[in-house]
Structures are given as C-alpha cells and as structure tokens.
Design a protein around this motif. Structure first.
Motif, short mmCIF file in Angstrom:
data_model
loop_
_atom_site.label_atom_id
_atom_site.label_comp_id
_atom_site.label_asym_id
_atom_site.label_seq_id
_atom_site.Cartn_x
_atom_site.Cartn_y
_atom_site.Cartn_z
N LYS A 111 0.84 -1.20 0.00
CA LYS A 111 0.00 0.00 0.00
C LYS A 111 0.87 1.25 0.00
O LYS A 111 1.86 1.34 0.72
CB LYS A 111 -0.91 0.01 1.25
N ARG A 112 0.48 2.23 -0.83
CA ARG A 112 1.15 3.53 -0.87
C ARG A 112 0.19 4.59 -0.37
O ARG A 112 -0.97 4.65 -0.77
CB ARG A 112 1.60 3.87 -2.29
N ARG A 113 0.68 5.42 0.54
CA ARG A 113 -0.11 6.54 1.07
C ARG A 113 0.69 7.82 0.96
O ARG A 113 1.93 7.82 1.11
CB ARG A 113 -0.47 6.31 2.54
N VAL A 114 -0.01 8.92 0.70
CA VAL A 114 0.60 10.24 0.68
C VAL A 114 0.09 11.01 1.89
O VAL A 114 -1.12 11.20 2.07
CB VAL A 114 0.27 11.00 -0.61
N SER A 115 1.03 11.40 2.75
CA SER A 115 0.68 12.13 3.97
C SER A 115 1.53 13.39 4.06
O SER A 115 2.77 13.32 3.99
CB SER A 115 0.91 11.25 5.21
N ASN A 116 0.86 14.52 4.17
CA ASN A 116 1.56 15.83 4.20
C ASN A 116 2.47 16.00 2.98
O ASN A 116 3.58 16.52 3.08
CB ASN A 116 2.36 16.00 5.49
#
Length: 224
Positions: A111-116
């Motif tokens: 899973k790839r997530r973009v945070s800030n």
C-alpha cells in the motif's frame, strides 16, 4: 382316485423327511451367517501422525506509520496469499488432539499513502509461523485453536530512502478440519498476526511502523 391322492401325500411326506435327514448329514459351514441388517462398521478416524499440505486464502492488514514530516497515518491493504504447511498431531486424550505446525506463505500486501505531501509505500511479500494446535475431534471432524510465533518481511520506501526488515511477532487463530479419506484432510481457518513495531531511519527522518494482518484460508493436507 382316493388311492392316488393318498399315495401322493405319502410320497410328499417321505420326500420332506428324507430331505431333512440328508441336509443334517451334510458338512456345516464354519463361517458365521451374514446379517445384512447390521450397520456398517465405521472405525474412528486416527488424527495422530505427520502431515503436509498447501493452502490458498485472502489476507488483509494494516501498516501504521509515523514520522515527524508525515505524522501518523494508517494504510489498509489486502491481497491473495498461498503457501505450504506441515506438522504433527498426537491424541493426548480420547477426542483431544495436541500438535505443532509450521507454515510459509506468499502474501501480496502492499500500500502507498501520501501524507503531508510525502509518499510512503509499505509492503510485505512473505510470512510464516510456528504454532501449537489444540483440537477437539468428532470422529472425522476436528475444531481447533492455534497460536504461536509469527515472522514476516517488511519493506518501507520513502523519498529519503528504503528500509528492509524481518519482523517477529505473535499469531492466533482457529479452524475446522475434516477427513476426506483416511489420508487426506481439508480445512478452513482464520489466522490473525501482529508483527509488532519497527523503528528505523530513512536518511535523516526517523520512522516507526506497526503491522497487523488477518487471513482466511482453505487448505488440503496429506496425513502419513
């Protein structure tokens, strides 16, 4: 006519008496008579012994990641998994089974997530376990619980670097298993695993990741 009738009756009686006497003189069979109305003997299935098999299932889990630039965020993932298992069962009491089992699985969890504004990708491609099993049997069926040591790989990628690790944790689960033949069994089970917390640096940034997974899988085993 009366004389003929009387003669016929006399011959019939004589034939019956002679037949009984002849049958009594014949040798008698030593084999017991077969009672076709008796139920078929179905001996109790023996669960004890070594076994080996394969399984296929569906897994889902969560990567919990925290760092100063990204903050704390969760990444949920799911995918198909398959693998092999093997172990040994022993009947400790009538209808109670204790055993040990090891397994190794391929897991398609990523899973790839973009945070800030920062992209972080977490993945796990394989996992395994070494577990004890306790089961209650009902002849050719068994309900069991299982638990023990869990191990899995973890890869975390971020703009500042990449981290590869092997995580250790614990696992618990339960399932039902039935005998298809005297040597082949089939099972359906649920397994939960917690691989704990891993802290590491990607360049100048300190990350912390926690991983938990759940799996429902079906399997077939051959008992030696």
């Amino acid at each position: 006519m009366k004389s003929l009738a009387a003669a016929g009756v006399s011959l019939a009686v004589l034939a019956a008496v002679s037949g009984q006497a002849f049958a009594a003189d014949l040798p008698q069979s030593t084999y017991p008579a077969t009672d076709y109305s008796a139920p078929v003997d179905n001996s109790r299935f023996d669960w004890s012994g070594f076994y080996f098999g394969g399984n296929l299932g569906w897994g889902w889990g969560q990567f919990r990641t925290q760092s100063t630039p990204t903050g704390k965020f969760n990444a949920d993932t799911h995918g198909v998994g398959f693998g092999v298992h093997g172990g040994y069962n022993h009947e400790i009491f009538p209808n109670f089974i204790a055993g040990v089992e090891a397994d190794l699985q391929y897991s398609d969890l990523e899973k790839r997530r973009v945070s800030n504004g920062i992209s972080v990708r977490a993945s796990s491609n394989w996992n395994g376990s070494l577990r004890g099993r306790l089961g209650v049997t009902f002849d050719r069926f068994m309900i069991y619980g299982t638990g023990g040591l869990a191990i899995a790989d973890l890869t975390v990628r971020a703009p500042t670097g990449k981290h590869d690790a092997t995580q250790l944790g614990w696992t618990v689960g339960a399932g039902v298993e039935g005998a298809v033949t005297n040597n082949v069994t089939a099972r359906l089970e649920y397994i939960y695993a917690d691989y704990g917390r891993d802290s590491f640096n990607l360049g100048p940034v300190r990350y912390r990741t926690e991983t938990q997974t759940s799996t429902i899988r079906a399997g077939v085993s051959y008992k030696f």
